[in-house]
Design an enzyme around this catalytic site. Structure first.
Site, PDB file in Angstrom:
ATOM      1  N   THR A 146      34.303  48.249  42.263  1.00 19.90           N
ATOM      2  CA  THR A 146      35.392  48.561  41.006  1.00 19.90           C
ATOM      3  C   THR A 146      34.943  48.031  39.566  1.00 19.90           C
ATOM      4  O   THR A 146      35.598  47.835  38.903  1.00 19.90           O
ATOM      5  CB  THR A 146      36.800  47.909  41.389  1.00 19.90           C
ATOM      6  OG1 THR A 146      36.613  46.536  41.437  1.00 19.90           O
ATOM      7  CG2 THR A 146      37.437  48.523  42.520  1.00 19.90           C
ATOM      8  N   ASP A 164      44.359  44.244  38.088  1.00 19.27           N
ATOM      9  CA  ASP A 164      44.734  45.628  38.228  1.00 19.27           C
ATOM     10  C   ASP A 164      43.999  46.530  39.119  1.00 19.27           C
ATOM     11  O   ASP A 164      44.375  47.600  39.760  1.00 19.27           O
ATOM     12  CB  ASP A 164      44.565  46.345  36.979  1.00 19.27           C
ATOM     13  CG  ASP A 164      45.532  45.977  35.811  1.00 19.27           C
ATOM     14  OD1 ASP A 164      46.512  44.919  36.021  1.00 19.27           O
ATOM     15  OD2 ASP A 164      45.397  46.120  34.554  1.00 19.27           O
ATOM     16  N   ILE A 177      28.069  35.915  47.789  1.00 16.08           N
ATOM     17  CA  ILE A 177      29.096  34.848  48.178  1.00 16.08           C
ATOM     18  C   ILE A 177      29.797  35.573  49.555  1.00 16.08           C
ATOM     19  O   ILE A 177      29.711  36.565  49.722  1.00 16.08           O
ATOM     20  CB  ILE A 177      29.974  35.208  47.219  1.00 16.08           C
ATOM     21  CG1 ILE A 177      29.653  34.683  45.845  1.00 16.08           C
ATOM     22  CG2 ILE A 177      31.663  34.540  47.701  1.00 16.08           C
ATOM     23  CD1 ILE A 177      30.852  35.062  44.453  1.00 16.08           C
ATOM     24  N   TYR A 228      43.733  43.769  25.643  1.00 16.19           N
ATOM     25  CA  TYR A 228      43.341  45.076  26.188  1.00 16.19           C
ATOM     26  C   TYR A 228      43.474  46.206  25.115  1.00 16.19           C
ATOM     27  O   TYR A 228      44.489  46.272  24.502  1.00 16.19           O
ATOM     28  CB  TYR A 228      43.960  45.531  27.385  1.00 16.19           C
ATOM     29  CG  TYR A 228      43.484  45.364  28.747  1.00 16.19           C
ATOM     30  CD1 TYR A 228      42.560  46.460  29.216  1.00 16.19           C
ATOM     31  CD2 TYR A 228      43.715  44.394  29.263  1.00 16.19           C
ATOM     32  CE1 TYR A 228      41.982  46.249  30.356  1.00 16.19           C
ATOM     33  CE2 TYR A 228      43.249  44.008  30.758  1.00 16.19           C
ATOM     34  CZ  TYR A 228      42.420  45.085  31.277  1.00 16.19           C
ATOM     35  OH  TYR A 228      41.795  44.934  32.467  1.00 16.19           O
TER      36      TYR A 228
END
Length: 631
Positions: free
Chosen positions: A192, A256, A327, A529
């Protein structure tokens, strides 16, 4: 190399969950893999050419924009108001004849590192694939450039192999092999990224291996007394919360991208969620994190809530954007599920009054779980996204509009709105509501209903689908964000919008939209934003043009005192500004850490620093140069 897959299906080795014994686990089932909403073959559930689920999409029917898909409340709705908004704003008609792109018939030929492949097959139990579609869907994130390149089959370099480790130990094996045979690794979580962070460097000559963490999604242990939990890094946000909700708990981190992004990705980008006012940003939630690097595993040896033990190496991992290692496991704080969730909304006569309200709420530290302020352009956009109304609903809306314009004296071309989310027990929520509405009244704000607030948050997860529909219709659009001190908040919003308008005028772009919203508040500032899009039907290279204007907007943000990023990260698309953002000394410190942890540049993503700088060797030591300190 023909597409192959390791046939081994034995259970993954148990993880050495850091610092916690099995006696602290809730029960043995917690160490089993979570059945994810996203399958191993991602393209079976998710679009290969854009955002979200295959069965969820905006589309045109009989000249009206509609939305299909049962996963969202907007599914099955016709959107005549949104259709009119698009037609008016961009001067175009909805085209119902255009087709979405088809999968390419061929894929870039994979680069093979024979010794690496031989050892991968012979000494590990890691699943792998060289199938074209598996490689393609892991070659990109979700930037406008990524999606446009997919649609036009422009990717020259994609991963040569995909591997699916199932635990920390298998990641250790893979990193060791890659380092030994000089194979580049790209950690891949939810895909994403909107910073170009996981896009393969197009000039990389080594074999590129996408390390997909999706099969590392176990809940390893849960400690109810300490309210901490350990998950593997590949778990997707909605899976993580579903598992915890079944135990009456929550992490409360909801970016989001929550449906598709992973825990490891949140840590790697220093992510922020809409409910950070209650639960904190990811850096506030992380107790401990484990990362495999070519030089060894980096982790803290203690799970205490706070330590004074020199620099906190959790913060070397947080924001590292896949450039230092993989990770693998994260220990997080959890909280009991709130007993009540309630939505609300407010209307203000103009954006400036709304910003003053947000500032006062932050000053008094009385933020609800979420409060978001939209400017007029974004408010109108949100109103347009309402489904077709019944006759009576239309009459009621007309009465509400008359109340706002005639009795309240508010100009509909100036009005803005804030959406609210309250969480807690009944008394907590009632106390929060009373205080928020009291503060709003001081700035000429008034309640606009819980339904509008709920719609605003529901639309959060649908709006991402609009970008791809716009691209399909000849509109390029994208969001970008920043954070800024309070005393420059309104100035930055005005200046950036004016700069975008000016840049569009210079380039003879007549049909566009630019809007902003304040999404997070802090003691000293806020996150902002921006949403920008323009009609691209008569533009030769719309993405190049968009990026040029966005570049100018980012320059304006920085000149107004804004940050390079609040939570999207730097990636490749903002690496141009990184050195100035952290100073030469800070950049050199990161480079030193990179050289120590990854001396062969196995994680050669080119994030943070431009690739050529990240690969640069340190100056040769002289007799007066002290030895490098180990991290």
């Amino acid at each position: 190399m023909a597409a192959k897959r390791n046939a081994v299906t034995t259970e993954a080795p148990e993880s050495s969950a850091p610092g916690e014994g099995t006696a602290l686990a809730l029960d043995s089932r917690l160490s089993k893999r979570v059945e994810s909403v996203i399958p191993k073959k991602r393209h079976e559930a998710l679009k290969w050419f854009g955002w979200g689920y295959n069965d969820s999409q905006f589309y045109g029917k009989d000249g009206i924009i509609c939305f299909r898909g049962e996963k969202y409340p907007l599914g099955g709705c016709e959107l005549p108001s949104f259709t009119k908004w698009v037609e008016k704003k961009f001067d175009l008609r909805v085209d119902t004849t255009k087709q979405y792109p088809q999968l390419p018939r061929t894929y870039p030929r994979p680069v093979e590192n024979a010794p690496f492949l031989h050892e991968l097959k012979g000494t590990t139990q890691v699943d792998y694939s060289a199938e074209g579609i598996d490689r393609l869907v892991r070659c990109h994130g979700q930037t406008l450039n990524d999606i446009y390149s997919l649609w036009h089959h422009k990717f020259r370099r994609i991963p040569d192999l995909v591997v699916w480790p199932r635990c920390h130990d298998e990641v250790v094996q893979l990193v060791r092999l890659a380092n030994k045979h000089n194979v580049m690794l790209v950690p891949f979580g939810g895909g994403t990224s909107v910073s170009g962070a996981i896009t393969c460097p197009q000039n990389e000559s080594r074999m590129i291996c996408a390390l997909d963490t999706s099969q590392m999604n176990r809940l390893l242990w849960l400690n109810r007394e300490n309210l901490t939990v350990c998950f593997e890094s590949g778990i997707v946000g909605q899976d993580l919360e579903r598992v915890l909700r079944s135990e009456g708990l929550t992490v409360g981190h909801e970016p989001d991208s929550y449906e598709f992004s992973t825990l490891g990705g949140w840590v790697a980008t220093r992510a922020s969620g809409m409910k950070k006012n209650v639960y904190g940003n990811i850096e506030d939630l992380v107790v401990r994190v484990r990362m495999v690097t070519p030089s060894g595993t980096l982790e803290r040896e203690c799970s205490a809530p706070r330590v004074s033990c020199g620099p906190d190496f959790n913060h070397v991992i947080l924001g590292s954007e896949g450039t230092l290692g993989v990770i693998t496991e994260v220990v997080l704080k959890v909280r009991p599920l709130p007993s009540l969730r309630r939505y609300g909304s407010l209307a203000f006569p103009n954006f400036e009054q709304g910003v003053l309200f947000m500032r006062e709420v932050a000053r008094r530290r009385c933020q609800p779980a979420s409060v978001r302020l939209m400017d007029n352009e974004q408010f109108m956009f949100g109103q347009a996204l309402k489904p077709e109304k019944s006759w009576w609903a239309s009459v009621v809306d007309a009465m509400k509009q008359r109340y706002v314009t005639s009795w309240k004296g508010i100009d509909l071309n100036q009005i803005c709105a804030a959406t609210l989310l309250f969480e807690g027990d009944l008394k907590d929520v009632q106390r929060q509501e009373a205080l928020i509405y009291e503060i709003a009244e001081k700035f000429q704000g008034f309640p606009a209903g819980g339904q509008n607030g709920e719609r605003g948050y529901i639309l959060t997860f649908v709006i991402a689908y609009i970008r791809d529909f716009g691209l399909h219709q000849g509109i390029v659009a994208e969001s970008f964000e920043t954070s800024v001190p309070w005393d420059r908040c309104s100035l930055l919003c005005r200046s950036v919008k004016q700069r975008v308008v000016s840049e569009c005028s210079k380039r003879s772009i007549n049909y566009y939209t630019i809007s902003c919203r304040v999404t997070q508040t802090y003691d000293a500032g806020a996150c902002i934003y921006f949403y920008f899009g323009f009609r691209s039907t008569d533009v030769a290279d719309p993405v190049e043009l968009f990026e040029a204007i966005e570049h100018s907007a980012r320059d304006e943000i920085l000149s107004c005192g804004g940050s390079l990023s609040h939570h999207h990260g730097v990636g490749k698309i903002r690496s141009h500004w990184y050195r100035n953002a952290v100073t030469e000394t800070g950049s050199s410190l990161y480079s030193a850490a990179k050289r120590h942890l990854d001396p062969k540049n196995i994680f050669a993503l080119g994030n943070l620093l431009p690739l050529e700088e990240a690969q640069a060797s340190p100056p040769p030591p002289t007799s007066s140069t002290p030895p490098k300190a180990k991290l």
